[in-house]
Design a protein around this motif. Structure first.
Motif, PDB file in Angstrom:
ATOM      1  N   GLU A 239      39.247  31.975  34.128  1.00  0.00           N
ATOM      2  CA  GLU A 239      38.425  30.782  34.278  1.00  0.00           C
ATOM      3  C   GLU A 239      37.785  30.725  35.659  1.00  0.00           C
ATOM      4  N   LYS A 240      38.354  31.459  36.612  1.00  0.00           N
ATOM      5  CA  LYS A 240      37.811  31.507  37.971  1.00  0.00           C
ATOM      6  C   LYS A 240      37.095  32.831  38.234  1.00  0.00           C
ATOM      7  N   GLY A 241      36.825  33.565  37.156  1.00  0.00           N
ATOM      8  CA  GLY A 241      36.080  34.806  37.281  1.00  0.00           C
ATOM      9  C   GLY A 241      36.883  35.992  37.748  1.00  0.00           C
ATOM     10  N   ILE A 242      38.193  35.935  37.622  1.00  0.00           N
ATOM     11  CA  ILE A 242      39.056  37.028  38.083  1.00  0.00           C
ATOM     12  C   ILE A 242      39.725  37.684  36.872  1.00  0.00           C
ATOM     13  N   GLU A 243      39.533  38.979  36.720  1.00  0.00           N
ATOM     14  CA  GLU A 243      40.184  39.744  35.658  1.00  0.00           C
ATOM     15  C   GLU A 243      41.488  40.314  36.210  1.00  0.00           C
ATOM     16  N   VAL A 244      42.596  39.968  35.596  1.00  0.00           N
ATOM     17  CA  VAL A 244      43.900  40.436  36.054  1.00  0.00           C
ATOM     18  C   VAL A 244      44.543  41.288  34.964  1.00  0.00           C
ATOM     19  N   GLU A 245      44.806  42.542  35.285  1.00  0.00           N
ATOM     20  CA  GLU A 245      45.471  43.466  34.365  1.00  0.00           C
ATOM     21  C   GLU A 245      46.943  43.539  34.743  1.00  0.00           C
ATOM     22  N   VAL A 246      47.821  43.216  33.803  1.00  0.00           N
ATOM     23  CA  VAL A 246      49.256  43.190  34.050  1.00  0.00           C
ATOM     24  C   VAL A 246      49.884  44.462  33.497  1.00  0.00           C
TER      25      VAL A 246
ATOM     26  N   ASP B 290      36.014  43.649  43.193  1.00  0.00           N
ATOM     27  CA  ASP B 290      36.893  42.794  43.971  1.00  0.00           C
ATOM     28  C   ASP B 290      37.577  41.747  43.104  1.00  0.00           C
ATOM     29  N   ASN B 291      36.959  41.403  41.973  1.00  0.00           N
ATOM     30  CA  ASN B 291      37.553  40.382  41.117  1.00  0.00           C
ATOM     31  C   ASN B 291      38.326  40.983  39.952  1.00  0.00           C
ATOM     32  N   HIS B 292      38.667  42.261  40.037  1.00  0.00           N
ATOM     33  CA  HIS B 292      39.490  42.931  39.021  1.00  0.00           C
ATOM     34  C   HIS B 292      40.787  43.364  39.693  1.00  0.00           C
ATOM     35  N   LEU B 293      41.888  42.725  39.318  1.00  0.00           N
ATOM     36  CA  LEU B 293      43.175  42.991  39.939  1.00  0.00           C
ATOM     37  C   LEU B 293      44.129  43.657  38.965  1.00  0.00           C
ATOM     38  N   ARG B 294      44.967  44.542  39.506  1.00  0.00           N
ATOM     39  CA  ARG B 294      46.073  45.123  38.739  1.00  0.00           C
ATOM     40  C   ARG B 294      47.372  44.697  39.403  1.00  0.00           C
ATOM     41  N   ILE B 295      48.251  44.065  38.631  1.00  0.00           N
ATOM     42  CA  ILE B 295      49.544  43.636  39.146  1.00  0.00           C
ATOM     43  C   ILE B 295      50.652  44.365  38.401  1.00  0.00           C
ATOM     44  N   GLY B 296      51.607  44.901  39.143  1.00  0.00           N
ATOM     45  CA  GLY B 296      52.742  45.599  38.553  1.00  0.00           C
ATOM     46  C   GLY B 296      53.968  44.706  38.531  1.00  0.00           C
TER      47      GLY B 296
END
Length: 281
Positions: free
Chosen positions: A53-60, A28-34
């Protein structure tokens, strides 16, 4: 060697298509943004770093066209995309039946008519070639600008989806060529006038993004053409996505990155500061 756009798209999509249809993302804390190529990318990347820093991994993931990001989002290969305004999204939903929902405003880009050959519309000659976007929504924005410039006359009452067939008068016999939006900034050496966005002009480095002969004034439309953060309906209340958007909109470091990327405050606005955050389809 410059790869054709469709090969770039395949290279970007290859790792995404390895996911089975509908397969859930790792956590839930791993996001993919296009996204698309844009000066805003630096701000998106910074927001992704700050989200850690808020525990969220965001893959761009960056796409080279305006169609694949919605397909990837609809298929579940992305959690969110950020590249389109409301009319473009509505057209995509209507044409493809996507279950996509805009949940927050982003940056609002102006659109303009650019030229490297003339400094006034009075210099346009009979039979000159000009360029517009090839999708129905953005082409309409461009044609309304050509109408405002006095180069053509659109039929009365035509809406934002104006097309070439809606040109009622073309006194200079202009020849219109249609290209995908991101490519318009790169054709200025070959046409007399081209519709384009300051963000694409910046990315292409072809001319001064503030040098348009005519700019839109889209704030009169209630931020209709501001970019949206878009998700599928199941992710409307996803807390990780909401946190990422909050970082993008409110962290002063991200806002500084946006300002630095554009370099000119007249080329964009922060739509969320004066517009309603959420808009239904």
């Amino acid at each position: 060697m410059q790869l054709p756009a469709f090969l770039k798209r395949l290279l970007v999509m290859a790792p995404l298509l390895a996911l089975s249809a509908g397969q859930a993302l790792a956590a839930d804390n791993h996001l993919r943004i296009g996204i698309n190529d844009s000066p805003q990318n630096a701000a998106i990347e910074l927001a992704a770093q700050l989200a850690k820093e808020k525990g969220i991994e965001v893959e761009v993931l960056s796409f080279s066209d305006w169609n694949t990001p919605n397909l990837a989002l609809s298929n579940g290969d992305l959690d969110i995309n950020y590249f389109q305004h409301q009319p473009f999204l509505e057209n995509a939903v209507q044409q493809n039946g996507y279950d996509l929902v805009p949940i927050a405003y982003g940056v609002e880009n102006k659109v303009g008519l650019y030229s490297k050959k003339i400094t006034s519309f009075n210099e346009v000659k009979d039979g000159d070639t000009v360029a517009v976007a090839d999708d129905p929504v953005n082409q309409g924005r461009g044609l309304h600008l050509y109408d405002r410039a006095g180069l053509i006359k659109l039929r009365d009452g035509v809406g934002p989806k104006a097309g070439l067939a809606d040109i009622e008068a073309n006194p200079k016999n202009l020849k219109f060529i249609e290209l995908p939006g991101p490519q318009l900034a790169r054709i200025l050496d070959d046409v007399t006038v081209a519709q384009s966005y300051p963000s694409h002009i910046l990315a292409a480095g072809t001319t001064d993004p503030g040098s348009a002969l005519l700019f839109s004034n889209d704030q009169e439309n209630g931020h209709l053409y501001a970019l949206r953060f878009v998700v599928t309906s199941k992710n409307v209340d996803n807390p990780a996505i909401r946190t990422f958007i909050d970082i993008f909109q409110n962290d002063p470091r991200v806002r500084e990155a946006i300002s630095k990327a554009y370099g000119n405050p007249e080329l964009y606005s922060l739509a969320w500061l004066s517009g309603r955050q959420e808009a239904s389809r």
